[in-house]
Design a protein around this motif. Structure first.
Motif, short mmCIF file in Angstrom:
data_model
loop_
_atom_site.label_atom_id
_atom_site.label_comp_id
_atom_site.label_asym_id
_atom_site.label_seq_id
_atom_site.Cartn_x
_atom_site.Cartn_y
_atom_site.Cartn_z
N SER A 4 0.82 -1.22 0.00
CA SER A 4 0.00 0.00 0.00
C SER A 4 0.85 1.27 0.00
O SER A 4 0.31 2.37 -0.03
N GLN A 5 2.15 1.09 0.03
CA GLN A 5 3.06 2.23 0.05
C GLN A 5 3.14 2.87 -1.34
O GLN A 5 3.36 2.19 -2.34
N HIS A 6 2.95 4.18 -1.40
CA HIS A 6 3.08 4.91 -2.67
C HIS A 6 4.50 4.76 -3.21
O HIS A 6 5.47 4.68 -2.44
N GLN A 7 4.60 4.71 -4.53
CA GLN A 7 5.91 4.46 -5.15
C GLN A 7 6.89 5.61 -4.95
O GLN A 7 8.10 5.40 -4.92
N HIS A 8 6.39 6.87 -4.80
CA HIS A 8 7.32 8.01 -4.84
C HIS A 8 7.22 8.95 -3.64
O HIS A 8 8.00 9.89 -3.56
N VAL A 9 6.27 8.71 -2.75
CA VAL A 9 6.03 9.64 -1.64
C VAL A 9 5.90 8.84 -0.35
O VAL A 9 5.38 7.73 -0.33
N ALA A 10 6.36 9.43 0.77
CA ALA A 10 6.14 8.88 2.10
C ALA A 10 6.08 10.05 3.09
O ALA A 10 6.75 11.07 2.88
N PRO A 11 5.27 9.92 4.15
CA PRO A 11 4.31 8.84 4.39
C PRO A 11 3.12 8.93 3.43
O PRO A 11 2.46 9.96 3.36
N ALA A 12 2.88 7.86 2.73
CA ALA A 12 1.73 7.75 1.83
C ALA A 12 1.36 6.28 1.83
O ALA A 12 1.81 5.50 1.00
N ASN A 13 0.53 5.91 2.81
CA ASN A 13 0.29 4.51 3.09
C ASN A 13 -0.98 4.38 3.92
O ASN A 13 -1.68 5.36 4.16
N LEU A 14 -1.28 3.17 4.35
CA LEU A 14 -2.35 2.92 5.30
C LEU A 14 -1.74 2.81 6.68
O LEU A 14 -0.77 2.07 6.88
N PHE A 15 -2.33 3.54 7.64
CA PHE A 15 -1.77 3.56 8.99
C PHE A 15 -2.85 3.15 10.00
O PHE A 15 -4.02 3.48 9.84
N PRO A 16 -2.44 2.42 11.06
CA PRO A 16 -3.42 1.90 12.03
C PRO A 16 -3.97 2.98 12.94
O PRO A 16 -3.28 3.94 13.30
N CYS A 17 -5.25 2.80 13.29
CA CYS A 17 -5.91 3.64 14.30
C CYS A 17 -6.51 2.70 15.34
O CYS A 17 -6.42 1.47 15.21
N LYS A 18 -7.12 3.25 16.36
CA LYS A 18 -7.71 2.43 17.41
C LYS A 18 -8.81 1.52 16.88
O LYS A 18 -9.02 0.42 17.40
N ASP A 19 -9.53 1.99 15.84
CA ASP A 19 -10.70 1.25 15.37
C ASP A 19 -10.66 0.96 13.87
O ASP A 19 -11.69 0.83 13.23
N GLY A 20 -9.47 0.87 13.33
CA GLY A 20 -9.37 0.57 11.91
C GLY A 20 -8.13 1.17 11.29
O GLY A 20 -7.07 1.20 11.92
N TRP A 21 -8.27 1.68 10.07
CA TRP A 21 -7.12 2.19 9.34
C TRP A 21 -7.46 3.55 8.73
O TRP A 21 -8.62 3.86 8.47
N ILE A 22 -6.41 4.31 8.51
CA ILE A 22 -6.55 5.59 7.85
C ILE A 22 -5.57 5.63 6.67
O ILE A 22 -4.47 5.07 6.75
N SER A 23 -6.01 6.21 5.58
CA SER A 23 -5.11 6.42 4.45
C SER A 23 -4.60 7.85 4.53
O SER A 23 -5.38 8.80 4.61
N PHE A 24 -3.29 8.00 4.50
CA PHE A 24 -2.65 9.30 4.73
C PHE A 24 -1.59 9.52 3.66
O PHE A 24 -0.77 8.65 3.39
N PHE A 25 -1.62 10.71 3.04
CA PHE A 25 -0.72 11.01 1.93
C PHE A 25 -0.08 12.38 2.21
O PHE A 25 -0.77 13.40 2.19
N ALA A 26 1.21 12.41 2.47
CA ALA A 26 1.90 13.66 2.81
C ALA A 26 2.98 13.96 1.78
O ALA A 26 4.01 13.28 1.73
N THR A 27 2.77 14.98 0.98
CA THR A 27 3.75 15.40 -0.01
C THR A 27 4.74 16.38 0.63
O THR A 27 4.68 16.67 1.83
N GLN A 28 5.62 16.92 -0.20
CA GLN A 28 6.61 17.89 0.24
C GLN A 28 5.95 19.09 0.93
O GLN A 28 6.47 19.62 1.91
N ARG A 29 4.79 19.48 0.41
CA ARG A 29 4.07 20.63 0.99
C ARG A 29 3.42 20.26 2.32
O ARG A 29 3.33 21.09 3.24
N HIS A 30 2.96 19.01 2.43
CA HIS A 30 2.23 18.61 3.64
C HIS A 30 3.15 18.25 4.80
O HIS A 30 2.75 18.36 5.97
N TRP A 31 4.36 17.81 4.51
CA TRP A 31 5.24 17.27 5.55
C TRP A 31 5.50 18.26 6.69
O TRP A 31 5.32 17.91 7.87
N PRO A 32 5.92 19.50 6.42
CA PRO A 32 6.16 20.42 7.55
C PRO A 32 4.88 20.76 8.32
O PRO A 32 4.93 20.98 9.54
#
Length: 398
Positions: free
Chosen positions: A230-258
């Motif tokens: 589920s890891q994006h080929q060119h960006v990270a974090p861009a994957n499925l991440f665990p939560c208390k009650d399931g999963w969240i899809s999160f995509f952080a580009t260069q602009r989102h990271w800071p």
């Protein structure tokens, strides 16, 4: 203009198997009159599970009910001369014919493109097959699993430490049907402009090669994409991440990271390294970075975290179960699901078209029962009498 009249006035004869059924559904959703033509024994798709209420009968297949929703239905045995003649009579009134049998099937029956355009010169014939109407693989069989492998997408699907993983849901047939529907619209536009019909030759293998940029990455740079789960080929974090009650899809580009680091109080200081502002550097460090992100996301519920991240302009949302999706307040407010009434399946909810036209969404309609519209089409439009229909039924033609 309402969804009901978007492409009304166009007539489609849908001879397709499961490979092309979604093409006909798309055209029906756009307002065309799509007539599903089945053998008297029924389309093979009627035998495919899942079945409504666990009852394995020809009116109970939910796959058939979905892929043929909004169509009318007739029966014709094309192996019989009378059935073929009736089909050609219908071709005279049609704009489009969809076929996804093996290449040469219609020609062998004597009702190929040549015979059809002799009756209807402006006809658009859409031929959908695994590998196209010619070439070395023309006669190769292509169920979804095979088509996934030959198109290249399967090679990069799944966990990198395991064998390739087949994407669910028969995506090869759906994807090819979308391209075929798009080609149909272009052919009809050309016909309106130049008065010409067309023969569209759609290949499942070629359609899947256009999925993402797998083939292009190799053809342009001889660079091989690899499986990344589920890891994006060119960006990270861009994957499925665990939560208390399931999963969240999160995509952080260069602009989102800071922005993410600013809102994440107490984040590990090593994540502040200047080189991690670059997408490819974070992607190269994904195996080290993702567990730290997961330690943060696992402190929240998926809905709670989604609201928090979206509030800061970060693209993240829950991984929905089907029930989550159907009950989502956004989906409910936009009226995506509608109620369908079927003589056998009863009343149930079904997705409508995925767009609004002038603020309106065309609601879903049921699939036809086997031969449901024989009298309406063969009798009402071709002029067959009740006696004629009875004879044809007794002979197994309809």
């Amino acid at each position: 203009m309402s969804g009901e009249s978007l492409l009304s006035g166009f007539r489609v004869l849908d001879l397709s198997t499961s490979m092309g059924a979604f093409c006909g559904k798309v055209l029906a959703d756009l307002g065309m009159d799509v007539i599903k033509v089945e053998p008297p024994s029924g389309d093979d798709l009627r035998t495919e599970p899942p079945f409504a209420k666990g009852q394995a009968n020809r009116e109970g297949s939910l796959r058939f009910a979905y892929f043929n929703s909004g169509k009318r239905g007739i029966t014709l045995d094309l192996a019989r001369e009378t059935g073929r003649n009736l089909l050609l009579d219908l071709v005279e009134k049609a704009d489009v014919v969809i076929d996804s049998h093996e290449p040469g099937y219609l020609e062998d029956l004597g009702i190929g493109y040549g015979e059809m355009v002799a009756r209807r010169p402006r006809l658009v014939l859409v031929s959908i097959s695994g590998f196209g109407q010619d070439g070395p693989y023309r006669d190769y069989l292509a169920p979804d699993l095979v088509a996934n492998g030959m198109g290249g997408l399967l090679f990069i699907s799944g966990d990198p430490t395991m064998t390739p993983c087949v994407p669910p849901g028969g995506q090869t047939y759906v994807y090819t049907s979308l391209y075929s529907a798009f080609g149909t619209l272009l052919a009809l536009w050309q016909r309106e402009d130049k008065g010409l019909g067309a023969h569209i030759d759609a290949s499942v293998q070629a359609s899947m090669a256009l999925h993402e940029h797998v083939a292009f990455t190799w053809s342009s740079e001889n660079r091989l994409m690899k499986r990344a789960g589920s890891q994006h080929q060119h960006v990270a974090p861009a994957n499925l991440f665990p939560c208390k009650d399931g999963w969240i899809s999160f995509f952080a580009t260069q602009r989102h990271w800071p922005i993410f680091l600013d809102m994440w109080e107490g984040h590990p200081t090593e994540l502040d390294a200047p080189e991690l502002l670059v997408n490819l550097n974070r992607r190269a460090a994904a195996d080290w970075l993702n567990p730290m992100v997961a330690s943060y996301t696992s402190q929240y519920g998926k809905e709670e975290l989604s609201v928090l991240l979206q509030k800061h302009g970060l693209p993240a949302l829950p991984v929905n179960s089907p029930r989550d999706f159907m009950e989502d307040p956004h989906i409910v407010e936009r009226g995506f699901f509608g109620t369908v009434s079927h003589p056998v399946l009863g009343s149930f909810s079904q997705p409508g078209v995925p767009f609004l036209l002038d603020g309106e969404r065309r609601g879903p309609r049921p699939a036809p029962m086997l031969g449901q519209h024989n009298a309406e089409v063969l009798g009402g439009e071709l002029g067959l009498s009740e006696e004629d229909m009875g004879v044809l039924a007794a002979e197994g033609v309809i």
